[in-house]
Write a protein that holds these residues in place. Sequence first.
Motif, mmCIF file in Angstrom:
data_model
loop_
_atom_site.group_PDB
_atom_site.id
_atom_site.type_symbol
_atom_site.label_atom_id
_atom_site.label_comp_id
_atom_site.label_asym_id
_atom_site.label_seq_id
_atom_site.Cartn_x
_atom_site.Cartn_y
_atom_site.Cartn_z
ATOM 1 N N PHE A 30 0.821 -1.091 0.174
ATOM 2 C CA PHE A 30 -0.021 0.165 0.185
ATOM 3 C C PHE A 30 0.908 1.054 0.073
ATOM 4 O O PHE A 30 1.720 1.381 0.861
ATOM 5 N N SER A 31 0.542 2.306 -0.788
ATOM 6 C CA SER A 31 1.428 3.320 -1.029
ATOM 7 C C SER A 31 0.667 4.405 0.181
ATOM 8 O O SER A 31 -0.313 4.042 0.796
ATOM 9 N N LYS A 32 1.729 5.214 0.587
ATOM 10 C CA LYS A 32 1.299 6.288 1.841
ATOM 11 C C LYS A 32 0.265 7.179 1.247
ATOM 12 O O LYS A 32 -0.351 7.551 2.057
ATOM 13 N N PHE A 33 0.253 7.283 0.123
ATOM 14 C CA PHE A 33 -0.881 8.243 -0.391
ATOM 15 C C PHE A 33 -2.377 7.708 -0.453
ATOM 16 O O PHE A 33 -3.241 8.180 0.067
ATOM 17 N N VAL A 34 -2.268 6.464 -0.367
ATOM 18 C CA VAL A 34 -3.783 5.524 0.221
ATOM 19 C C VAL A 34 -3.980 5.500 1.343
ATOM 20 O O VAL A 34 -5.113 5.777 1.558
ATOM 21 N N ILE A 35 -3.153 5.310 2.345
ATOM 22 C CA ILE A 35 -3.376 5.528 3.808
ATOM 23 C C ILE A 35 -3.670 6.872 4.182
ATOM 24 O O ILE A 35 -4.925 6.923 4.949
ATOM 25 N N VAL A 36 -2.982 7.981 3.628
ATOM 26 C CA VAL A 36 -3.543 9.352 3.894
ATOM 27 C C VAL A 36 -4.844 9.341 3.289
ATOM 28 O O VAL A 36 -5.639 10.236 3.933
ATOM 29 N N SER A 37 -5.057 9.066 2.140
ATOM 30 C CA SER A 37 -6.365 9.268 1.313
ATOM 31 C C SER A 37 -7.414 8.529 2.391
ATOM 32 O O SER A 37 -8.682 9.334 2.346
ATOM 33 N N ILE A 38 -7.448 7.516 2.913
ATOM 34 C CA ILE A 38 -8.229 6.755 3.853
ATOM 35 C C ILE A 38 -8.450 7.731 5.233
ATOM 36 O O ILE A 38 -9.748 8.085 5.445
ATOM 37 N N ILE A 39 -7.683 8.100 5.633
ATOM 38 C CA ILE A 39 -7.735 9.074 6.773
ATOM 39 C C ILE A 39 -8.403 10.483 6.288
ATOM 40 O O ILE A 39 -9.479 10.888 7.263
ATOM 41 N N LEU A 40 -8.025 10.900 5.166
ATOM 42 C CA LEU A 40 -9.090 12.199 4.629
ATOM 43 C C LEU A 40 -10.348 11.668 4.559
ATOM 44 O O LEU A 40 -11.182 12.650 4.867
ATOM 45 N N LEU A 41 -10.799 10.677 3.956
ATOM 46 C CA LEU A 41 -11.971 9.961 3.778
ATOM 47 C C LEU A 41 -12.584 9.928 4.937
ATOM 48 O O LEU A 41 -13.701 10.753 5.198
ATOM 49 N N LEU A 42 -12.130 9.624 6.250
ATOM 50 C CA LEU A 42 -12.829 9.766 7.413
ATOM 51 C C LEU A 42 -13.138 11.135 8.038
ATOM 52 O O LEU A 42 -14.058 11.278 8.481
ATOM 53 N N ILE A 43 -12.271 11.800 7.752
ATOM 54 C CA ILE A 43 -12.388 13.329 7.994
ATOM 55 C C ILE A 43 -13.294 13.998 7.351
ATOM 56 O O ILE A 43 -14.275 14.698 7.909
ATOM 57 N N ALA A 44 -13.436 13.646 6.058
ATOM 58 C CA ALA A 44 -14.310 14.286 5.298
ATOM 59 C C ALA A 44 -15.759 13.559 5.548
ATOM 60 O O ALA A 44 -16.805 14.536 5.538
ATOM 61 N N LEU A 45 -15.902 12.700 5.789
ATOM 62 C CA LEU A 45 -17.304 12.012 6.122
ATOM 63 C C LEU A 45 -17.744 12.518 7.426
ATOM 64 O O LEU A 45 -18.861 12.863 7.610
ATOM 65 N N ALA A 46 -17.012 12.814 8.446
ATOM 66 C CA ALA A 46 -17.440 13.529 9.658
ATOM 67 C C ALA A 46 -17.595 14.927 9.370
ATOM 68 O O ALA A 46 -18.571 15.409 9.826
ATOM 69 N N PHE A 47 -16.885 15.657 8.683
ATOM 70 C CA PHE A 47 -17.306 16.884 8.197
ATOM 71 C C PHE A 47 -18.685 16.859 7.353
ATOM 72 O O PHE A 47 -19.495 18.012 7.685
#
Length: 188
Positions: A30-47
Motif C-alpha cells: 500500500f502506498s502512503k498516499f492511499v493511507i493518507v487518502s483513507i484518513i482524509l476520507l474519514l475526516i471528510a465523512l465527519a465534516f
Amino acid sequence: MILLHTNNLFYYLSTAPPPPPPPPKEPQKFSKFVIVSIILLLIALAFGATSIYGTTEAENLWIELYDTYMEFTDNEQYKSERILAIGMAAASAFCFTVAILFLFFAGLRYKKRGEREGRMNISSAFSIAAWITFVMVLILNIIILVVSFDDDLKPIWPEGIWIAVIGNFMSWLFMFGYAEVSRRTYMV
C-alpha cells in the motif's frame, strides 16, 4: 562439459544444474498516499455528517422564522447555524477532493513502478467512472458554495448536501478501485 559423438554430430552437454526460477511476483505494498487518502476520507465523512446536521438545523430554523415573518438577517442563531453548515460542507468537499487526487496519484505510481501481468486490466473503467462522478460532484460543490455566499441568507437544502457527500464518497470508491486494481495488476 562432456563432448559426445553421435552420428557425426558433436553435442555439448552441461553438467551444471539449471538456473533457479525467478521469484514469483507479488502485488505492491500500500502506498502512503492511499493511507493518507483513507484518513482524509474519514475526516471528510465527519465534516459531511456535521454539515448535513447543520443544514437540517438551519432549514428547520428558517422554516420557523419564515412562519413568524421574522427577518433572517437579524437572527444570530440562524446565521451561526448556516455558517457552520457552509464551513463544514466546504471542509468536507476539500478533504474529499484531496483524498481523490491522492488515490489517483497512487494508482499512477503503482502503474509506473510495476510490470503488468497477463490479466485483463479494468483500472481504466474505474478511473473513468471516478472522474465522471468527481466532475459532476465538483460542479455541485461549486453551486453549493456560490449559493452559500448569496446575500438573501436562504438555507442550503440538506438534500443537496446529501447528494454532494454521497457523490464524493462514490467518486472516492471508484478512485480507490482504480488504485487497488492498479496495485494488484502491476506486480513487482
